[in-house]
Design an enzyme around this catalytic site. Structure first.
Site, PDB file in Angstrom:
ATOM      1  N   CYS A 138      13.708  10.534   6.656  1.00 47.02           N
ATOM      2  CA  CYS A 138      13.646  10.233   8.088  1.00 47.02           C
ATOM      3  C   CYS A 138      15.036  10.227   8.711  1.00 47.02           C
ATOM      4  O   CYS A 138      15.162  10.252   9.937  1.00 47.02           O
ATOM      5  CB  CYS A 138      12.954   8.886   8.327  1.00 47.02           C
ATOM      6  N   LYS A 193       0.871  -1.173   0.000  1.00 50.86           N
ATOM      7  CA  LYS A 193       0.000   0.000   0.000  1.00 50.86           C
ATOM      8  C   LYS A 193       0.906   1.221   0.000  1.00 50.86           C
ATOM      9  O   LYS A 193       1.339   1.693   1.035  1.00 50.86           O
ATOM     10  CB  LYS A 193      -0.912  -0.007   1.228  1.00 50.86           C
ATOM     11  N   GLU A 223      -0.423   7.505  -1.540  1.00 48.24           N
ATOM     12  CA  GLU A 223      -1.250   7.974  -2.652  1.00 48.24           C
ATOM     13  C   GLU A 223      -0.706   9.262  -3.263  1.00 48.24           C
ATOM     14  O   GLU A 223      -1.196   9.708  -4.306  1.00 48.24           O
ATOM     15  CB  GLU A 223      -2.697   8.179  -2.187  1.00 48.24           C
TER      16      GLU A 223
END
Length: 499
Positions: free
Chosen positions: A281, A173, A176
């Site tokens: 990060c 996933k 988006e």
């Protein structure tokens, strides 16, 4: 308008849900595509495809799996430019940085190509008279990865090569915001010969995430993103009985000692703070100066001002836009708060415009001095091209400052003192440490991950811990008694002991 689909069961599909999300070009500020957003029916379809593919793939020989992995590695290597261009179009990072991202992902694919060695078990003969003991590891089943926008190729490739090499099936996933790289990777897996359903891409938002967290046929969840979402995912997935690794946010510090080479340190601080517009990060967002504050700020500021900010496609560009207008506004708001709370803005990236890209989501390199731990610009994970300079008296005070921070992802020290470096590496409560290395991301054959609020779950990502995460162990104790040795066949009612 271009539509970016799911990839389920070996083919692209628009799914059953009619919702769509906008995909923007950060350099122009214009919408360039729509991405389909999964509903629960799409989640069920992706899980069903992965579940149905698991028996065959999990029983495939190590040689068969390795052949597919090597073929995938060659195809990704041949398509680096195509993947990098998709990343630059949707994320905004410069092309050279996008290529580097794909290359770091390839290193994990290469690590996974050694899966026959990585899955070797142990064997002990004659642990008791006529008894042998051996162990091996088996795949979990359907695994899912939920990945962030800042590395749309690399972070997924930190997960799925290891999971698939171990015999699992996988549902990705992706974010988006920049979903196209995931579909390119799916096409390359298919071309490499991976059976349909072993690798699936489920585009979507929170509805897709919650569907994966709750689905009873998903065995494990890997996540990389912000700390609040990592905490949420770890809690929800753990409650549902799943294995979880959830890597959260960061506030990475770099200590600059009085004996450091300031030219070297300032060069690397600028690259670590402003590379990929600070959307890493592992970006250094706080420099801790010990006795060299003014000189360090001057040198970093000069180099920050000389940086070339562009659309990402120009050869001279060193930094592109941030990913969305909302991200730009949040970063500017934190710079504003630092100024209001008494910090000194030495290089101001607010209001920057790039000729020809006036509607793009740009924030220039920003250097802020006299920052204190109480300020929002220090406390918040900015995720933008902002370097805050904090001053302390000595290395022990700097270590205490780092340890007081709730995050424990990465940190570094610039020094020529082995004693200070050793005290630092032993004293900081952080998972990844650099000594004169500003972005200490481990190689693929080690594992990546932080401490404290930077990690929820027991396992770091990729490397040996990645193999452990995507498998579970079996230990077999076996005896093959001889019919003529009756004394060795007698059962005992006491607890079994070696004889």
């Amino acid at each position: 308008m271009k539509v970016i689909d799911h990839w389920i069961g070996g083919k692209a599909t628009s799914g059953s849900d009619e919702r769509r999300g906008a995909v923007w070009n950060p350099a122009t500020g214009q919408q360039q595509a729509e991405v389909v957003l999964a509903g629960r029916q799409d989640v069920d379809a992706a899980v069903a495809a992965a579940r149905d593919a698991f028996p065959g793939w999990s029983q495939a020989s190590l040689s068969a799996r390795t052949r597919v992995l090597f073929a995938f590695r060659e195809l990704v290597n041949a398509n680096i430019e195509r993947i990098a261009e998709a990343i630059t179009d949707e994320h905004g990072k410069v092309l050279s940085d996008a290529r580097g991202e794909v290359q770091r992902g390839l290193e994990v694919v290469e690590f996974a190509c050694g899966i026959p060695q990585l899955l070797k078990g142990d064997f002990s003969a004659q642990i008791s008279t006529g008894v042998d003991l051996h162990s091996f590891r088996e795949p979990l089943g359907v695994c899912a990865g939920i990945t962030p926008f800042n590395f749309p190729a690399m972070v997924p490739m930190w997960m799925f090569p290891v999971a698939i090499a171990c015999g699992n099936t996988f549902i990705l996933k992706p974010s988006e915001r920049d979903p196209s790289a995931s579909l390119i990777l799916a096409e390359l897996w298919a071309e490499a010969g991976l059976p349909d359903g072993v690798f699936n891409v489920l585009q979507g938002d929170k509805e897709a995430v919650d569907g994966l967290l709750e689905h009873p046929d998903v065995a494990a969840i890997s996540f990389v993103g912000s700390t609040p979402i990592a905490r949420y995912i770890h809690g929800r997935a753990s409650q549902a009985g799943k294995r979880v690794q959830a890597l959260g946010g960061a506030k990475n510090h770099a200590i600059v000692m009085p004996d450091a080479d300031l030219d070297y340190a300032s060069d690397h601080l600028v690259a670590a703070a402003f590379g990929s517009a600070g959307e890493r990060c592992m970006a250094i967002s706080a420099a801790v100066a010990i006795g060299v504050g003014s000189e360090l700020v001057d040198r970093v500021s000069q180099k920050a001002l000389a940086m070339k900010v562009g659309s990402g496609r120009e050869t001279a560009s060193q930094m592109g836009p941030v990913v969305t207008a909302q991200a730009r506004d949040r970063i500017i708001g934190l710079i504003d708060s630092g100024e209001r709370q008494g910090a000194q803005i030495h290089v101001d990236g607010r209001g920057i415009t790039v000729p020809g890209y006036e509607q793009g989501y740009f924030v220039g390199p920003t250097v802020i001095d006299a920052v204190t731990p109480q300020m929002d610009v220090y406390r918040e994970e900015i995720f933008g091209p902002v370097l805050s300079v904090v001053r302390t008296d000595d290395v022990d005070a700097a270590i205490d400052l780092i340890n007081a921070n709730p995050y424990g992802n990465g940190t570094t020290i610039f020094t020529s003192s082995g004693e200070a470096a050793r005290r630092f590496q032993r004293g900081v409560h952080v998972g990844m440490i650099g000594i004169n290395v500003p972005v200490p991301v481990p190689m693929a054959y080690y594992s990546f991950g932080g401490w404290k609020d930077s990690l929820f779950g027991e396992h770091h990502i990729h490397g040996p811990e990645g193999v452990s995460f995507y498998t579970r162990g079996k230990v077999i104790t076996s005896r093959w008694p001889h019919v003529d040795h009756a004394e060795h066949q007698a059962a005992h009612f006491n607890f079994p002991t070696a004889r």
